[in-house]
Design an enzyme around this catalytic site. Sequence first.
Site, mmCIF file in Angstrom:
data_model
loop_
_atom_site.group_PDB
_atom_site.id
_atom_site.type_symbol
_atom_site.label_atom_id
_atom_site.label_comp_id
_atom_site.label_asym_id
_atom_site.label_seq_id
_atom_site.Cartn_x
_atom_site.Cartn_y
_atom_site.Cartn_z
ATOM 1 N N PRO A 249 -11.648 -7.085 6.336
ATOM 2 C CA PRO A 249 -11.642 -5.124 5.578
ATOM 3 C C PRO A 249 -11.266 -4.102 5.000
ATOM 4 O O PRO A 249 -10.674 -4.071 5.730
ATOM 5 C CB PRO A 249 -12.245 -5.202 7.778
ATOM 6 C CG PRO A 249 -11.241 -5.745 8.428
ATOM 7 C CD PRO A 249 -10.551 -7.168 7.155
ATOM 8 N N CYS A 250 -11.278 -4.691 3.550
ATOM 9 C CA CYS A 250 -10.386 -3.519 2.754
ATOM 10 C C CYS A 250 -10.998 -2.742 3.071
ATOM 11 O O CYS A 250 -11.352 -1.384 2.700
ATOM 12 C CB CYS A 250 -10.459 -4.796 1.154
ATOM 13 S SG CYS A 250 -11.287 -4.756 0.736
#
Length: 283
Positions: A249-250
Amino acid sequence: MITTEQQEVNFERIAAAIAYIRTHFKKQPSLDEVAAAVNVSPAHFQKMFTDWAGTSPKKFLKYVSIEHAKRILQGSAQTTLFDAAWETGLSSTSRLHDLFMSVEGMTPAEYKNGGESLQIRYGFDPTPFGQVIVASTGRGICHIAFGSSRQKLSDDLKNRFPNARFTEEQDEAQIAALRFFERDWSELPQLKLHLKGTDFQLKVWESLLKIPVGGLTTYGEIARNIGVPNGSRAVGTAVGSNPVAFLIPCHRVIRSTGVAGEYMWGAGRKAAMIGWEGACVNG
């Protein structure tokens, strides 16, 4: 408090240490040897180098070694793995194998063949954030990306693995990955990821996986969490290199000012993901 003069001295020592490693990497020098070359105790040198370079001396030596090995392997079709190991200063092809697996996520033979031995399956699906391509190998999910053009998405995938064999079909790993785009996160499957990245990138991506759904963090906080408090810029580069959208989850990383910032697959999509996850948690 470190003075400006001391900072300059430290920088000169780090520059000298980097030059020493680049010159003597074929001898695979130990931490003690590199520290002695710049007249610093091993313990102090380890901390000083990591603070300045964003990685340890041992890992930097790995990066220098593997870049040389990659040039050797790319040089001629007749070059053997033994040639690459010998020219890099490694005692055996097994050490070369371990080096490639730790840094590149693939074997030396797979690298030399441009991923020729990899069989990659991929498919396209709709999600709340637009069309997605999900690709997998026998080891796990290797690529997820968003886009409106199937042709561009498949071209980008094939450019990442230029000599792999591709089949457009879904497998169990891809179907499991798509579960993460549903609102019910109560019983999500466990997934294996097959990632190619440096030790530093893998460390950053692992840190991203620890950000809870609906939570946000900053580049500076991640840098502190992985032990490189001055490495926000390097962290940003690693975040931007994430090959598996959403699952790693950047999109949960924002600037310290509170601004969401850029996103490889579009700032609007990033904002939508943050809002969607917030609604899933609070709804």
